[in-house]
Write a protein that holds these residues in place. Structure first.
Motif, PDB file in Angstrom:
ATOM      1  N   HIS A  55       0.040   3.199 -10.748  1.00 31.39           N
ATOM      2  CA  HIS A  55      -1.391   3.440 -11.984  1.00 31.39           C
ATOM      3  C   HIS A  55      -0.877   4.606 -12.418  1.00 31.39           C
ATOM      4  CE1 HIS A  55      -4.047   0.580  -9.724  1.00 31.39           C
ATOM      5  NE2 HIS A  55      -3.428   0.673  -8.789  1.00 31.39           N
ATOM      6  N   ALA A  56      -0.533   5.529 -11.866  1.00 30.87           N
ATOM      7  CA  ALA A  56      -0.230   6.792 -12.685  1.00 30.87           C
ATOM      8  C   ALA A  56       0.454   6.610 -14.081  1.00 30.87           C
ATOM      9  CB  ALA A  56       0.511   7.965 -11.925  1.00 30.87           C
ATOM     10  N   LYS A  57       1.689   5.622 -14.005  1.00 29.07           N
ATOM     11  CA  LYS A  57       2.417   5.290 -14.950  1.00 29.07           C
ATOM     12  C   LYS A  57       1.619   4.629 -16.240  1.00 29.07           C
ATOM     13  CE  LYS A  57       6.822   2.573 -16.189  1.00 29.07           C
ATOM     14  NZ  LYS A  57       7.666   1.709 -15.644  1.00 29.07           N
ATOM     15  N   VAL A  58       0.767   3.726 -15.860  1.00 28.82           N
ATOM     16  CA  VAL A  58      -0.025   3.109 -16.899  1.00 28.82           C
ATOM     17  C   VAL A  58      -1.324   3.782 -17.274  1.00 28.82           C
ATOM     18  CG1 VAL A  58       0.742   0.942 -16.085  1.00 28.82           C
ATOM     19  CG2 VAL A  58      -1.271   1.748 -15.078  1.00 28.82           C
ATOM     20  N   ASP A  59      -1.299   4.947 -16.714  1.00 30.08           N
ATOM     21  CA  ASP A  59      -2.381   5.865 -16.723  1.00 30.08           C
ATOM     22  C   ASP A  59      -3.720   5.419 -16.710  1.00 30.08           C
ATOM     23  OD1 ASP A  59      -3.648   8.319 -17.958  1.00 30.08           O
ATOM     24  OD2 ASP A  59      -3.907   7.629 -19.816  1.00 30.08           O
ATOM     25  N   ASP A  60      -3.902   4.727 -15.526  1.00 34.33           N
ATOM     26  CA  ASP A  60      -5.203   4.191 -14.846  1.00 34.33           C
ATOM     27  C   ASP A  60      -6.279   5.368 -14.818  1.00 34.33           C
ATOM     28  OD1 ASP A  60      -7.163   2.792 -13.765  1.00 34.33           O
ATOM     29  OD2 ASP A  60      -6.091   1.826 -12.183  1.00 34.33           O
ATOM     30  N   ARG A  61      -7.360   5.149 -15.410  1.00 35.04           N
ATOM     31  CA  ARG A  61      -8.641   6.267 -15.316  1.00 35.04           C
ATOM     32  C   ARG A  61      -9.373   6.180 -14.082  1.00 35.04           C
ATOM     33  NH1 ARG A  61      -6.117   9.646 -17.003  1.00 35.04           N
ATOM     34  NH2 ARG A  61      -7.853  10.928 -17.130  1.00 35.04           N
ATOM     35  N   LYS A  62      -9.247   5.233 -13.233  1.00 38.21           N
ATOM     36  CA  LYS A  62      -9.927   4.884 -12.111  1.00 38.21           C
ATOM     37  C   LYS A  62      -9.311   5.140 -10.818  1.00 38.21           C
ATOM     38  CE  LYS A  62     -14.065   3.555 -13.641  1.00 38.21           C
ATOM     39  NZ  LYS A  62     -15.202   4.343 -13.489  1.00 38.21           N
ATOM     40  N   GLY A  63      -9.826   6.252  -9.948  1.00 33.18           N
ATOM     41  CA  GLY A  63      -8.974   6.606  -8.763  1.00 33.18           C
ATOM     42  C   GLY A  63      -9.477   5.702  -7.859  1.00 33.18           C
ATOM     43  N   SER A  64      -8.765   6.002  -6.627  1.00 32.82           N
ATOM     44  CA  SER A  64      -8.834   5.406  -5.413  1.00 32.82           C
ATOM     45  C   SER A  64      -9.064   6.402  -4.216  1.00 32.82           C
ATOM     46  CB  SER A  64      -7.711   4.584  -5.120  1.00 32.82           C
ATOM     47  OG  SER A  64      -6.797   5.447  -4.680  1.00 32.82           O
ATOM     48  N   ASN A  65      -9.916   6.121  -3.157  1.00 36.93           N
ATOM     49  CA  ASN A  65      -9.805   6.988  -2.069  1.00 36.93           C
ATOM     50  C   ASN A  65      -9.696   6.132  -0.871  1.00 36.93           C
ATOM     51  OD1 ASN A  65     -10.922   9.435  -0.551  1.00 36.93           O
ATOM     52  ND2 ASN A  65     -12.475   8.080   0.184  1.00 36.93           N
ATOM     53  N   VAL A  66      -8.577   6.899  -0.088  1.00 36.66           N
ATOM     54  CA  VAL A  66      -8.034   6.273   1.181  1.00 36.66           C
ATOM     55  C   VAL A  66      -8.379   7.143   2.486  1.00 36.66           C
ATOM     56  CG1 VAL A  66      -5.871   5.175   2.208  1.00 36.66           C
ATOM     57  CG2 VAL A  66      -6.046   5.192  -0.268  1.00 36.66           C
ATOM     58  N   THR A  67      -8.798   6.363   3.236  1.00 32.34           N
ATOM     59  CA  THR A  67      -8.923   6.721   4.534  1.00 32.34           C
ATOM     60  C   THR A  67      -8.487   6.321   5.693  1.00 32.34           C
ATOM     61  OG1 THR A  67     -11.090   5.647   4.922  1.00 32.34           O
ATOM     62  CG2 THR A  67     -11.388   7.755   3.880  1.00 32.34           C
ATOM     63  N   VAL A  68      -8.323   6.669   6.848  1.00 26.83           N
ATOM     64  CA  VAL A  68      -7.720   6.294   8.111  1.00 26.83           C
ATOM     65  C   VAL A  68      -8.488   5.947   9.120  1.00 26.83           C
ATOM     66  CG1 VAL A  68      -5.832   5.755   9.743  1.00 26.83           C
ATOM     67  CG2 VAL A  68      -5.379   6.327   7.293  1.00 26.83           C
ATOM     68  N   VAL A  69      -8.896   5.086   9.920  1.00 20.09           N
ATOM     69  CA  VAL A  69      -9.477   5.264  11.008  1.00 20.09           C
ATOM     70  C   VAL A  69      -9.061   5.994  12.203  1.00 20.09           C
ATOM     71  CG1 VAL A  69     -11.140   3.935  12.877  1.00 20.09           C
ATOM     72  CG2 VAL A  69     -11.122   3.026  10.526  1.00 20.09           C
ATOM     73  N   VAL A  70      -9.565   7.050  12.607  1.00 19.20           N
ATOM     74  CA  VAL A  70      -9.014   7.894  13.791  1.00 19.20           C
ATOM     75  C   VAL A  70      -9.744   7.751  15.010  1.00 19.20           C
ATOM     76  CG1 VAL A  70      -7.837   9.348  11.939  1.00 19.20           C
ATOM     77  CG2 VAL A  70     -10.128   9.907  12.722  1.00 19.20           C
ATOM     78  N   ALA A  71     -10.974   7.028  15.216  1.00 18.98           N
ATOM     79  CA  ALA A  71     -11.735   6.849  16.431  1.00 18.98           C
ATOM     80  C   ALA A  71     -12.513   5.761  16.161  1.00 18.98           C
ATOM     81  CB  ALA A  71     -12.385   8.057  16.637  1.00 18.98           C
ATOM     82  N   GLY A  72     -12.889   4.942  17.308  1.00 14.89           N
ATOM     83  CA  GLY A  72     -13.621   3.919  17.174  1.00 14.89           C
ATOM     84  C   GLY A  72     -13.102   2.562  16.664  1.00 14.89           C
ATOM     85  N   ASP A  73     -13.993   1.614  16.370  1.00 11.09           N
ATOM     86  CA  ASP A  73     -13.785   0.402  15.987  1.00 11.09           C
ATOM     87  C   ASP A  73     -12.675   0.397  14.913  1.00 11.09           C
ATOM     88  OD1 ASP A  73     -15.647  -1.140  17.845  1.00 11.09           O
ATOM     89  OD2 ASP A  73     -17.179  -0.285  16.292  1.00 11.09           O
ATOM     90  N   GLU A  74     -11.711  -0.552  14.826  1.00  8.45           N
ATOM     91  CA  GLU A  74     -10.591  -0.974  14.020  1.00  8.45           C
ATOM     92  C   GLU A  74      -9.759   0.267  13.679  1.00  8.45           C
ATOM     93  OE1 GLU A  74     -12.631  -2.212  10.294  1.00  8.45           O
ATOM     94  OE2 GLU A  74     -12.717  -4.190  11.044  1.00  8.45           O
ATOM     95  N   PHE A  75      -9.517   0.975  14.824  1.00  9.05           N
ATOM     96  CA  PHE A  75      -8.568   2.182  14.895  1.00  9.05           C
ATOM     97  C   PHE A  75      -7.379   1.892  14.290  1.00  9.05           C
ATOM     98  CE2 PHE A  75      -5.018   4.594  17.164  1.00  9.05           C
ATOM     99  CZ  PHE A  75      -5.691   5.776  16.977  1.00  9.05           C
ATOM    100  N   GLY A  76      -6.971   2.913  13.390  1.00 11.10           N
ATOM    101  CA  GLY A  76      -5.664   2.624  12.674  1.00 11.10           C
ATOM    102  C   GLY A  76      -5.618   1.977  11.408  1.00 11.10           C
ATOM    103  N   THR A  77      -6.861   1.278  11.115  1.00 12.31           N
ATOM    104  CA  THR A  77      -6.616   0.731   9.880  1.00 12.31           C
ATOM    105  C   THR A  77      -6.924   1.561   8.706  1.00 12.31           C
ATOM    106  OG1 THR A  77      -9.215   0.317   9.775  1.00 12.31           O
ATOM    107  CG2 THR A  77      -7.823  -1.548  10.816  1.00 12.31           C
ATOM    108  N   TYR A  78      -6.177   0.931   7.483  1.00  5.01           N
ATOM    109  CA  TYR A  78      -6.456   1.792   6.218  1.00  5.01           C
ATOM    110  C   TYR A  78      -7.665   1.353   5.455  1.00  5.01           C
ATOM    111  CZ  TYR A  78      -1.900   3.514   7.463  1.00  5.01           C
ATOM    112  OH  TYR A  78      -0.711   4.236   7.867  1.00  5.01           O
ATOM    113  N   ARG A  79      -8.438   2.148   4.870  1.00  6.35           N
ATOM    114  CA  ARG A  79      -9.473   1.889   3.917  1.00  6.35           C
ATOM    115  C   ARG A  79      -9.415   2.327   2.654  1.00  6.35           C
ATOM    116  NH1 ARG A  79     -12.363  -0.168   8.459  1.00  6.35           N
ATOM    117  NH2 ARG A  79     -14.315  -0.682   7.510  1.00  6.35           N
TER     118      ARG A  79
END
Length: 250
Positions: A55-79
């Motif tokens: 994405h950086a190489k193609v100069d994408d101007r829209k960012g992403s936000n990544v979180t990881v479930v650390v407690a509760g339902d779907e523990f360990g999934t990346y969002r």
């Protein structure tokens, strides 16, 4: 990853009448829930970093936000969320860009993925007390309420009255609302309570107290009964932001 849903986003506009009044607002999120294959979380994270480099190489101007479930339902999934999008944004990407994005995902991410869930979220700033466009928080307490068919409007009306009650009380309780308008589990509403540390979650919501103070006991109980009647099921978890896996445009 966000490019792979260009065509579906265009057709989904028909499914989101709530957005009509704010059709020019950047209030959409292309959202993915990713589960790593057993024992391959580290390889998946390395692949996400490689894809961010693309994405950086193609100069994408829209960012992403990544979180990881650390407690509760779907523990360990990346969002993974690509937020603050407009419908028109999706028309600006050429088929060639979409293909290149998808090809990079297939090489660097998919070999380590067990499953992916894709959703389109509509931010409902009219129903929440903190904007989802604020800088990403360190932690988020997330509650999904899956609504019975035909009852979404009733639940939205409840959320509006709840916001009004908190506002009247000048409550410090902050949250934002996102509506699932496409993907698994629709109709659904997501309540997200942002925090910078776990201790921030110690402040209780005091929902009934706020409703009683604003409307009296009878109306408060009626509103809470609406929730019991229209919510099919709920799920909740705490997610921690992974800045090292998120993409920020240069």
């Amino acid at each position: 990853m966000v490019r792979s849903i260009v065509l579906s986003l265009a057709s989904l506009a028909l499914l989101a009448p709530q957005a009509d009044a704010q059709q020019d607002a950047a209030n959409l999120t292309a959202f993915y829930v990713i589960k790593a294959k057993p024992g391959m979380a580290k390889q998946l994270e390395a692949g996400i970093r490689k894809h961010n480099a693309w994405h950086a190489k193609v100069d994408d101007r829209k960012g992403s936000n990544v979180t990881v479930v650390v407690a509760g339902d779907e523990f360990g999934t990346y969002r993974v969320g690509y937020g603050n999008l407009r419908w028109a944004d999706m028309d600006r990407f050429s088929p060639e860009q979409g293909m290149a994005d998808g090809d990079d995902v297939q090489v660097n991410i998919m070999p380590f993925v067990e499953s992916v869930i894709s959703r389109i979220l509509l931010r409902r700033d009219d129903l929440g007390r903190a904007s989802a466009s604020d800088p990403p928080a360190t932690l988020s307490w997330v509650t999904y309420n899956y609504i019975r068919p035909g009852k979404a409007a009733e639940y939205a009306a409840y959320l509006a009255r709840l916001k009004e009650a908190y506002d009247k009380a000048n409550s410090p309780y902050k949250y934002f609302i996102q509506q699932v308008i496409n993907g698994a589990g629709t109709p659904a509403y997501i309540t997200v309570r942002p925090a910078e540390k776990w201790a921030d979650f110690a402040t209780p919501a005091n929902t009934r107290q706020a409703l009683v103070a604003a409307y009296g006991e009878l109306e408060a109980d009626r509103l809470l009964n609406v929730v019991d009647e229209v919510v099919l099921r709920s799920a909740s978890f705490v997610a921690a932001r992974r800045a090292d896996l998120s993409y920020t445009p240069r």
